[in-house]
Design an enzyme around this catalytic site. Structure first.
Site, PDB file in Angstrom:
ATOM      1  CD  GLU A 162      -3.194  -0.985   2.204  1.00  0.00           C
ATOM      2  OE1 GLU A 162      -3.054   0.282   2.945  1.00  0.00           O
ATOM      3  OE2 GLU A 162      -4.204  -1.525   2.061  1.00  0.00           O
ATOM      4  CD  GLU A 170      -3.548  -5.683   4.387  1.00  0.00           C
ATOM      5  OE1 GLU A 170      -4.561  -5.137   4.625  1.00  0.00           O
ATOM      6  OE2 GLU A 170      -2.553  -5.454   4.405  1.00  0.00           O
TER       7      GLU A 170
HETATM    8  C1  NOJ Z   1      -4.388  -2.134   5.207  1.00  0.00           C
HETATM    9  C2  NOJ Z   1      -2.955  -2.155   5.820  1.00  0.00           C
HETATM   10  O1  NOJ Z   1      -1.979  -2.979   4.847  1.00  0.00           O
HETATM   11  C3  NOJ Z   1      -3.039  -2.706   7.183  1.00  0.00           C
HETATM   12  O2  NOJ Z   1      -1.670  -2.620   7.821  1.00  0.00           O
HETATM   13  C4  NOJ Z   1      -4.151  -2.666   7.957  1.00  0.00           C
HETATM   14  O3  NOJ Z   1      -4.043  -2.837   9.133  1.00  0.00           O
HETATM   15  C5  NOJ Z   1      -5.450  -2.674   7.120  1.00  0.00           C
HETATM   16  N1  NOJ Z   1      -5.402  -2.198   5.975  1.00  0.00           N
HETATM   17  C6  NOJ Z   1      -6.698  -2.401   7.996  1.00  0.00           C
HETATM   18  O4  NOJ Z   1      -6.423  -0.942   7.911  1.00  0.00           O
END
Ligand code: NOJ
Length: 449
Positions: A163, A354
């Site tokens: 990200e 994710e």
């Molecule tokens: C994206 C991120 O990669 C992760 O670190 C985060 O905890 C989750 N989304 C939830 O926000």
């Protein structure tokens, strides 16, 4: 049709969010160690100093993963744990930790998917300009080489970055994540270019050192979901639109250079020399690595309709739309349209790196953690992902975020994302109902949805 026979089911975490042991065994500080200790930055004033204490409990955690039937585990490496100042000296204790973790996973037949950069930049590198420093691509490649040597043929799937949208957008543009800066357009473009070059150089090192390695890059993706089929072209155009106003948070900003070797046209028109002065001869060839899979972190999306000119018009959510504990709208269709539209544009396989939800989970009087809302959320989302597979999208894997409740960055510990509940006082782990439910999904390869 459903998911392929060799579809991979897993769960994901990241180093700063779970490891703890922030100042142990020779680890250097990262920007998050410093940021979380700065007053007023974190909602509940907490830090990741101890977090889930995974550094000391990793064997227990891997056993839990095996009990829950996971086939794969996505985790990230704390750069400062293995290279305390980010370059030069290697910390053998840090290398041992990750090496032991990989061995433990393989012992149970759990495939490691490793992210090199999940936001915890070594603080020493930050003081030398961080991602604005033009030496960073080479420094990152040096770190990638240390990781590749540490993997010793045991890791086949590596993601370079997680990200960039969020660590640059929140960390360098809005200042709400580490390192907490508020930079302008030119510096943000400069940082982005250095990150893309770092990806390119690291991907080359990994491909040289690890035969047949699969390289990915995880995007924070916000799919546009067409309301009807005639809205599909508008949704796709809007999803991939990238200009001076929105570039940080788009996917095209990152994936166009990686796949096509060029920045989106509108961005180049809008930004001119702010962008081009940072691009040296040969840079775009370095960046154009392609990917063995596109990693998509998808939590929500929004619906769009085409207007009479074919332009996408975002649709407001109806009053009372279901939201998670972080007030993110529940949009299961995003797990169909994200994979489908990304696959159509870049022609690469997809991994959901994710997906999951935050809830205010608690231990009930029976000692268990009941989370029917998460089961329902996952059920709806994964079913949409399966629909993408049915429609011919090459879907390789799904990683639930997260294996366990953890440090949610600027939200501290206020939102629980785990399939496993963590008592943050004792670090005791309790699998939630959804973890046992997910086990049945894995066992049926998603056929029971
Ligand atoms: C994206 C991120 O990669 C992760 O670190 C985060 O905890 C989750 N989304 C939830 O926000």
């Amino acid at each position: 049709m459903g998911f392929s026979k060799d579809f991979v089911w897993g769960a994901a975490t990241s180093s700063y969010q779970i490891e703890g042991a922030a100042f142990e065994d020779g680890k250097g500080r990262s920007v998050w160690d410093v940021f979380s200790h700065t007053k007023g930055k974190i909602l509940d004033n907490s830090t990741g100093d101890v977090a889930c204490d995974h550094y000391h409990k990793f064997k227990e955690d891997v056993k839990l993963m095996a009990d829950l039937g996971l086939k794969a585990y996505r985790f990230s490496i704390s750069w400062a744990r293995i290279m305390p100042t980010g370059t030069g000296d290697v910390n053998e204790a840090g290398v041992k930790f990750y090496s032991d973790l990989i061995d433990e996973l393989l012992k149970y037949g759990i495939e490691p998917y490793v992210t090199l950069y999940h936001w915890d930049l070594p603080y020493d590198l930050h003081t030398q300009g961080g991602w604005l420093n033009d030496k960073m691509p080479d420094i990152f490649a040096e770190y990638a080489a240390v990781c590749a040597d540490m993997f010793k043929g045991r890791v086949k799937n590596v993601l370079t970055f997680n990200e960039p949208q969020v660590f640059i957008g929140l960390g360098y543009m809005q200042g709400t994540h580490a390192p907490g800066l508020l930079l302008g357009q030119e510096e943000l473009l400069h940082i982005s270019h250095n990150v893309l070059k770092a990806h390119g150089k690291a991907a080359r090192v990994l491909r040289e050192k690890i035969p047949n390695v699969k390289i990915g890059f995880a995007c924070a993706s916000s799919p546009r979901c067409p309301v009807t089929d005639k809205d599909i072209p508008a949704a796709a155009a809007d999803y991939f639109a990238c200009d001076s106003n929105n570039f940080i948070f788009t996917d095209a900003m990152w994936l166009d250079p990686i796949f096509f070797g060029k920045y989106p046209e509108q961005l180049v028109k809008d930004c001119g020399e702010d962008l081009t002065r940072h691009i040296a001869d040969g840079d775009m060839e370095i960046i154009k690595t392609g990917l063995d899979f596109v990693g998509l972190n998808i939590y929500r999306g929004f619906f769009v309709k085409a207007d009479e000119n074919g332009k996408a018009v975002p649709q407001a959510f109806p009053a009372g739309v279901t939201v998670t504990a972080l007030t993110w709208e529940v949009v299961p269709e995003s797990l169909y349209w994200g994979p489908r539209l990304i696959n159509e544009r870049y022609k690469a396989p997809i991994i959901i790196t994710e997906n999951g939800m935050a809830a205010h989970d608690c231990v009930s009087v029976d000692g268990k953690v009941h989370d029917p809302n998460r089961i329902d959320f996952l059920h709806r989302y994964i079913r949409e992902y399966r629909r993408a597979a049915d429609d011919g999208v090459e879907c390789l894997a799904y990683f639930q975020w997260s294996l366990m409740d953890n440090y949610e960055w600027a939200y501290g510990y206020t939102g629980r994302f785990g399939m496993v509940y963590v008592d943050l006082q004792t670090c005791e782990r309790i699998p939630k109902d959804s973890a046992y439910w997910y086990k049945t999904v894995i066992e049926s390869n998603g056929e029971n949805l």
